[in-house]
Scaffold this motif. Structure first.
Motif: not given
Length: 183
Positions: A36-41
């Motif tokens: 929930d904090l960092l981009p999925a990529d």
């Protein structure tokens, strides 16, 4: 009468040969803890082999003799890791103040006491390295980790920061600092 069965669990200083297992735990934990904090990529692009090389190099030759990587084990399975060393913040005394810079438990092994054992190993290691106080940073939104640390005797010291994870301001994480007396 049968003896109670207990798991073969322990903590020890990490060796270079532990690098692939530490990297694997790191990837699994980051993909779970930071979803929930960092981009999925960014999370999808974490490469355990590349991370293992970094771990291998840092474990073989730490920048400071008081920098330690500790691992939690269940039998011979690495279930978590933690990093300790001198506090790096400009308002801290690197002789008296130690820091836990990472405390990570494999998502599949959480709730089994590995985090508590790792934290106690961190405190013991910091004391052995003659630090009298310790600090650690926690994501401001990570209520579970903060509650765990507060229950272990850590408390907020009023410091906060925002980390820029990509260097361009597109991915930032707000953190609060906790501290404890090692005396």
């Amino acid at each position: 009468m049968d003896e109670p069965v207990s798991a073969d669990v322990s903590c020890r200083v990490a060796w270079s040969d532990d690098a692939p297992a530490i990297a694997a735990v790191q990837v699994r934990a980051w993909r779970t803890s930071y979803a929930d904090l960092l981009p999925a990529d960014l999370l999808a692009g974490l490469d355990p082999d590349q991370l293992a090389e970094g771990w291998r190099a840092s474990l073989a030759k730490p920048a400071d003799a008081r920098q330690r990587a500790l691992i939690a084990l269940e039998r011979n399975l690495v279930t978590g890791f933690a990093l300790t060393g001198p506090a790096g913040d400009p308002d801290r005394d690197p002789v008296a103040d130690g820091e836990v810079t990472d405390l990570t438990v494999d998502p599949h092994k959480r709730g089994a006491g590995h985090g508590s054992r790792l934290m106690q190993a961190c405190v013991d290691t910091l004391k052995a390295d003659r630090f009298t106080r310790a600090v650690t940073w926690v994501a401001a939104t990570d209520d579970a980790t903060r509650a765990f640390l507060v229950a272990a005797g850590w408390g907020p010291d009023g410091a906060h920061r925002t980390l820029d994870l990509t260097g361009d301001g597109s991915v930032t994480v707000k953190q609060v600092r906790l501290h404890t007396d090692l005396g």
